[in-house]
Design an enzyme around this catalytic site. Structure first.
Site, PDB file in Angstrom:
ATOM      1  N   VAL A 120     -37.444 -20.233  16.354  1.00 21.03           N
ATOM      2  CA  VAL A 120     -36.743 -19.802  15.141  1.00 21.03           C
ATOM      3  C   VAL A 120     -35.276 -19.506  15.452  1.00 21.03           C
ATOM      4  O   VAL A 120     -34.381 -19.854  14.678  1.00 21.03           O
ATOM      5  CB  VAL A 120     -37.420 -18.554  14.545  1.00 21.03           C
ATOM      6  CG1 VAL A 120     -36.694 -18.077  13.300  1.00 21.03           C
ATOM      7  CG2 VAL A 120     -38.887 -18.840  14.230  1.00 21.03           C
ATOM      8  N   GLU A 121     -35.034 -18.859  16.591  1.00 24.02           N
ATOM      9  CA  GLU A 121     -33.683 -18.421  16.927  1.00 24.02           C
ATOM     10  C   GLU A 121     -32.757 -19.576  17.282  1.00 24.02           C
ATOM     11  O   GLU A 121     -31.646 -19.669  16.778  1.00 24.02           O
ATOM     12  CB  GLU A 121     -33.744 -17.431  18.103  1.00 24.02           C
ATOM     13  CG  GLU A 121     -34.256 -16.045  17.733  1.00 24.02           C
ATOM     14  CD  GLU A 121     -33.218 -15.240  16.963  1.00 24.02           C
ATOM     15  OE1 GLU A 121     -32.070 -15.700  16.824  1.00 24.02           O
ATOM     16  OE2 GLU A 121     -33.564 -14.143  16.497  1.00 24.02           O
ATOM     17  N   SER A 122     -33.195 -20.439  18.177  1.00 20.81           N
ATOM     18  CA  SER A 122     -32.286 -21.426  18.768  1.00 20.81           C
ATOM     19  C   SER A 122     -32.857 -22.828  18.839  1.00 20.81           C
ATOM     20  O   SER A 122     -32.215 -23.707  19.420  1.00 20.81           O
ATOM     21  CB  SER A 122     -31.922 -20.986  20.187  1.00 20.81           C
ATOM     22  OG  SER A 122     -33.092 -20.952  21.000  1.00 20.81           O
ATOM     23  N   TYR A 225     -37.155 -14.843   8.059  1.00 21.24           N
ATOM     24  CA  TYR A 225     -37.263 -14.821   9.517  1.00 21.24           C
ATOM     25  C   TYR A 225     -38.713 -14.744   9.991  1.00 21.24           C
ATOM     26  O   TYR A 225     -39.180 -15.594  10.764  1.00 21.24           O
ATOM     27  CB  TYR A 225     -36.455 -13.636  10.044  1.00 21.24           C
ATOM     28  CG  TYR A 225     -36.269 -13.590  11.540  1.00 21.24           C
ATOM     29  CD1 TYR A 225     -35.464 -14.518  12.189  1.00 21.24           C
ATOM     30  CD2 TYR A 225     -36.863 -12.595  12.293  1.00 21.24           C
ATOM     31  CE1 TYR A 225     -35.265 -14.450  13.558  1.00 21.24           C
ATOM     32  CE2 TYR A 225     -36.669 -12.525  13.663  1.00 21.24           C
ATOM     33  CZ  TYR A 225     -35.865 -13.462  14.289  1.00 21.24           C
ATOM     34  OH  TYR A 225     -35.675 -13.390  15.642  1.00 21.24           O
TER      35      TYR A 225
END
Length: 471
Positions: A120-122, A225
């Site tokens: 999800v982040e990167s 998120y």
């Protein structure tokens, strides 16, 4: 009849109780006496009587965060499922780091869903950089990175270091969970900031509203998120259902660490490990310059099957390990004259040292410039002569006895029979890339290994023209 009359109210009470624990927005969730969500269904359907088959199986067995079965989670699950190639690319990038991350999560006793957070982040890209200047697998902004002792200077940025950033991220997530007592709120805090989440909770409490994750008013990014993480979890839990082919990630370390105390160029380090430069950089993305400073006490990451060959090549390396040096400029000295002095273009000098076009002259600064060319070079152990070849060579062609005992003699018999070495096929290997890596041809590899097509099976030993030394 009397028994039926007694059982009927009891059954109604049980049904009413069950109805009262369900939320229209979150099926399969229940709360404790503090109103925090408790895991009842975490997508785990595994056979715990057998050892995990691979790293993905280890992740599934450690699921411990409650499923968030909301409409938004389903939307993101549908989105990722409709882009299986993207999920597979992310999973392939994850393969380099996943064993280490899962191992550290298991050591701390944390939910293994956290190993999916870099999706999800990167997108599991260690060099990812957001518009807010968040960087690395775990997307630390500069200030938060500094708070968790991630060094950020001209030479390196540990927000991009797989080991340092993972330890910092898990430290932060543990702290947030202890603060919030709820993984949904902890994850929202990781994205939005713990202060922002606490203020949103305080605002709801003052208005007599719920303070749980689903009740808070959040920015769209934070609202999406946890559902994104849930969507990735759904796919990893049952990839066949979503037609996603996860790449194999074994239950053994992909990389190991090597300590260095002398300067070494990225390019030379990659050559010593006999691996492509881009693959070396993918494991060592924290270094900002073409040279790694030894006085920083750096830790290099190498694939586990490259360490032995790296050490052998390093022991027998001839020449300087770095082709760069530090030049201290004089005030007012032009960059054009400095570039000319060291035989490089001004554009290269500026790019190497992050000098903008508006800055016309030096201001007493230190610059990274090419050093003197050494007489040596990288002599790969995989191309070293067979045992006894040095003894049979003319004395004038023998390498010095100290560091260069595997140096190939200048003259070798044309009739010398080439030996072979063994290469264990790794993820991403192709016949073309291996032929290029070892200076041979695809046809030679096919002939030596009796291969008719182009398919390579990961883990298979592949004979490569060169020497009988193992790499």
């Amino acid at each position: 009849m009397n028994l039926s009359r007694l059982l009927l109210p009891l059954m109604l009470a049980v049904l009413a109780g069950c109805a009262g624990t369900k939320s229209p927005d979150s099926k399969n969730l229940t709360t404790n006496s503090q109103g925090r969500y408790i895991a009842r269904d975490t997508s785990r359907t595994v056979d715990l009587t057998n050892p995990p088959a691979d790293a993905w199986d280890r992740i599934r067995r450690g699921f411990a965060i409650p499923n968030l079965n909301t409409e938004l989670s389903q939307q993101w699950t549908d989105y990722y499922a409709s882009h299986p190639e993207s999920v597979q690319r992310m999973a392939e990038r994850a393969g380099k780091y996943l064993y280490f991350i899962v191992d550290e999560i298991n050591r701390r006793g944390l939910p293994t869903e956290l190993a999916l957070l870099p999706f999800v982040e990167s997108a599991y890209n260690p060099t990812a950089l957001s518009r807010a200047q968040a960087s690395g697998l775990w997307q630390f902004v500069p200030a938060t990175g500094q708070h968790f002792n991630l060094k950020q200077d001209w030479w390196r940025d540990e927000r991009r270091d797989p080991i340092a950033s993972t330890n910092a991220a898990l430290d932060y997530l543990e702290k947030l969970f202890e603060m919030q007592g709820d993984w949904y709120l902890a994850l929202a805090s990781y994205n939005w900031g713990e202060g922002s989440v606490q203020r949103a909770m305080a605002k709801n409490e003052a208005a007599g509203q719920g303070t749980d994750y689903l009740s808070l008013n959040m920015p769209d990014e934070t609202r999406n998120y946890v559902p994104k993480l849930q969507a990735i979890k759904n796919i990893i839990a049952d990839p066949q259902r979503y037609a996603v082919a996860l790449p194999p990630v074994g239950n053994t370390p992909y990389f190991v660490t090597v300590q260095k105390n002398s300067d070494i160029d990225l390019e030379i380090a990659a050559k010593l490990a006999e691996m492509p430069l881009d693959e070396f950089k993918a494991l060592n993305p924290s270094f900002n310059r073409p040279v790694i400073r030894g006085d920083h006490g750096p830790t290099l990451l190498l694939p586990a099957d490259r360490v032995e060959i790296f050490n052998a090549n390093l022991t027998n390396y001839k020449g300087d390990l770095s082709a760069w040096k530090i030049y201290h400029t004089r005030r007012g000295e032009s960059y054009a004259s400095i570039a000319k002095r060291f035989g490089i273009s001004e554009a290269t000098l500026r790019q190497t040292n992050d000098i903008g076009s508006r800055q016309k002259s030096a201001s007493g600064q230190s610059l990274l410039v090419p050093g003197e060319s050494g007489s040596g070079g990288v002599q790969l152990a995989s191309l070293a002569p067979p045992v006894g070849a040095l003894d049979s060579a003319p004395s004038s062609d023998k390498a010095p006895a100290a560091r260069n005992r595997t140096q190939v003699p200048a003259a070798r018999s044309a009739s010398a029979r080439p030996n072979v070495r063994t290469h264990k096929v790794r993820q991403g290997d192709t016949l073309f890339s291996l032929a290029k890596q070892y200076g041979t041809s695809v046809d030679a590899l096919r002939a030596l290994n009796n291969i008719k097509g182009s398919a390579l099976k990961i883990g298979t030993p592949l004979r490569v023209p060169g020497t009988n030394a193992r790499g």
